[in-house]
Design an enzyme around this catalytic site. Structure first.
Site, PDB file in Angstrom:
ATOM      1  CD  GLU A   1      -1.179  -5.054   9.966  1.00 37.53           C
ATOM      2  OE1 GLU A   1      -1.270  -3.826   9.802  1.00 37.53           O
ATOM      3  OE2 GLU A   1      -2.116  -5.849   9.768  1.00 37.53           O
TER       4      GLU A   1
ATOM      5  N   PRO B   1       0.822  -1.216   0.000  1.00 38.85           N
ATOM      6  CG  PRO B   1      -0.722  -1.528   1.729  1.00 38.85           C
ATOM      7  CD  PRO B   1       0.590  -2.041   1.196  1.00 38.85           C
TER       8      PRO B   1
ATOM      9  NE  ARG C   1      -6.199  -5.208 -22.065  1.00 35.22           N
ATOM     10  CZ  ARG C   1      -6.411  -4.287 -23.008  1.00 35.22           C
ATOM     11  NH1 ARG C   1      -5.614  -3.259 -23.117  1.00 35.22           N
ATOM     12  NH2 ARG C   1      -7.436  -4.400 -23.824  1.00 35.22           N
TER      13      ARG C   1
ATOM     14  CG  ASP D   1      -6.937  -0.313 -24.238  1.00 40.50           C
ATOM     15  OD1 ASP D   1      -7.779  -0.765 -25.034  1.00 40.50           O
ATOM     16  OD2 ASP D   1      -6.161  -1.023 -23.594  1.00 40.50           O
TER      17      ASP D   1
HETATM   18  C1  9D3 Z   1      -3.015  -0.250   9.147  1.00 42.47           C
HETATM   19  C2  9D3 Z   1      -2.038  -0.215   8.055  1.00 42.47           C
HETATM   20  N1  9D3 Z   1      -2.473  -0.988   6.876  1.00 42.47           N
HETATM   21  C3  9D3 Z   1      -1.905  -0.300   5.691  1.00 42.47           C
HETATM   22  C4  9D3 Z   1      -2.950   0.402   4.912  1.00 42.47           C
HETATM   23  C5  9D3 Z   1      -1.964  -2.360   7.004  1.00 42.47           C
HETATM   24  C6  9D3 Z   1      -2.090  -3.158   5.778  1.00 42.47           C
HETATM   25  C7  9D3 Z   1      -3.332  -3.466   5.238  1.00 42.47           C
HETATM   26  C8  9D3 Z   1      -3.434  -4.266   4.118  1.00 42.47           C
HETATM   27  C9  9D3 Z   1      -0.957  -3.658   5.177  1.00 42.47           C
HETATM   28  C10 9D3 Z   1      -1.073  -4.473   4.045  1.00 42.47           C
HETATM   29  C11 9D3 Z   1      -2.306  -4.778   3.538  1.00 42.47           C
HETATM   30  C12 9D3 Z   1      -2.417  -5.650   2.343  1.00 42.47           C
HETATM   31  N2  9D3 Z   1      -2.387  -4.902   1.091  1.00 42.47           N
HETATM   32  C13 9D3 Z   1      -1.491  -5.134   0.155  1.00 42.47           C
HETATM   33  O1  9D3 Z   1      -0.647  -6.008   0.329  1.00 42.47           O
HETATM   34  C14 9D3 Z   1      -1.489  -4.340  -1.064  1.00 42.47           C
HETATM   35  C15 9D3 Z   1      -2.348  -3.294  -1.503  1.00 42.47           C
HETATM   36  C16 9D3 Z   1      -3.494  -2.669  -0.910  1.00 42.47           C
HETATM   37  O2  9D3 Z   1      -3.967  -2.996   0.185  1.00 42.47           O
HETATM   38  N3  9D3 Z   1      -4.093  -1.671  -1.620  1.00 42.47           N
HETATM   39  C17 9D3 Z   1      -3.657  -1.253  -2.824  1.00 42.47           C
HETATM   40  N4  9D3 Z   1      -2.593  -1.787  -3.403  1.00 42.47           N
HETATM   41  C18 9D3 Z   1      -1.961  -2.801  -2.739  1.00 42.47           C
HETATM   42  S1  9D3 Z   1      -0.599  -3.581  -3.307  1.00 42.47           S
HETATM   43  C19 9D3 Z   1      -0.496  -4.571  -1.985  1.00 42.47           C
END
Ligand code: 9D3
Length: 229
Positions: A116, A89, A154, A169
């Site tokens: 996490e 994230p 793609r 696209d």
């Molecule tokens: C409370 C902190 N959280 C971060 C927003 C913890 C957390 C939540 C969910 C850490 C990792 C995740 C799992 N998400 C992914 O691995 C992930 C992801 C996403 O949640 N949203 C957008 N792109 C991606 S790429 C990997």
């Protein structure tokens, strides 16, 4: 192109990779997609891959050892070094432009995490780039990896049939697409716009352009601004 996916849930990829364009691209030798389970590189007999965060806090963190060993293992499966991408994230948001750039690479190594997050030394030690697919919370990086693979494959030459072209696209030209219609001419009282039945190709092209612009203005005005990185 070769794409390695490192994940704790390889089975999550089975159906999306076994259907339609991604299946055909693999069958045709346009892309070789290889799944590797990070848990197979755990050091102990419990197959542990996560641990508590130093400094305290909620949840668990992906341990560096199994991820490093897994990357080193897949690196030996091909001479191409490959670009290591961590799905997190915290990464830059994935865009069509990014898909275009990744589609020029010979090899991608995508690492999908759970828990996490990753021990920071994974990103540093592997020189990995982080990518997010948007501002919402997923349960892990697997679906994000799948999104990237779908968007990148793609764009590979020959991945789409000749009738379909990734060139026109939406987003590649910066506008949303115009409304589309097919048979029947009247469906539940709703008629196809007369202009599309007129046979006047110049007028039709103008109408479509106008519709695309109106739609973009209304739904995605951000696409019309020139301040897009
Ligand atoms: C409370 C902190 N959280 C971060 C927003 C913890 C957390 C939540 C969910 C850490 C990792 C995740 C799992 N998400 C992914 O691995 C992930 C992801 C996403 O949640 N949203 C957008 N792109 C991606 S790429 C990997």
């Amino acid at each position: 192109m070769r794409i390695d996916i490192l994940t704790l849930f390889p089975e999550m990829f089975d159906s999306p990779l076994s259907a339609s364009i991604l299946k055909r691209a693999q069958d045709d030798g346009i892309v070789d997609i290889v799944l590797t389970n990070i848990r197979d590189f755990a050091a102990d007999s419990y197959r542990k891959v996560d641990d508590k965060p130093y400094g305290g806090g909620p949840g668990m963190v992906m341990m560096p050892g199994p991820v490093f060993d897994c990357v080193e293992h897949v690196r030996e499966l091909s001479l191409e070094k490959g670009r290591v991408i961590l799905l997190t994230p915290q990464g830059r948001t994935f865009t069509q432009q990014k898909a275009g750039r990744l589609s020029k690479e010979k090899r991608l190594i995508l690492i999908a995490g759970r828990y996490e997050g990753f021990d920071e030394r994974i990103r540093i030690g592997l020189g990995a780039e982080q990518i997010s697919i948007g501002d919402y919370v997923l349960n892990g990086g697997e679906l994000a990896a799948m999104v990237i693979i779908d968007a990148v494959v793609r764009l590979l030459p020959g991945a789409l049939g000749d009738e379909d072209s990734s060139k026109d696209d939406s987003f590649s030209q910066g506008l949303l697409e115009y409304p589309q219609y097919t048979r029947p001419e009247v469906f539940r009282g709703m008629k196809v716009p007369d202009i599309l039945l007129s046979g006047d190709h110049k007028k039709i092209a103008q109408w479509r352009q106008q519709q695309a612009l109106e739609r973009t203005q209304k739904i995605r005005p951000d696409l019309l601004k020139d301040n897009k990185e």
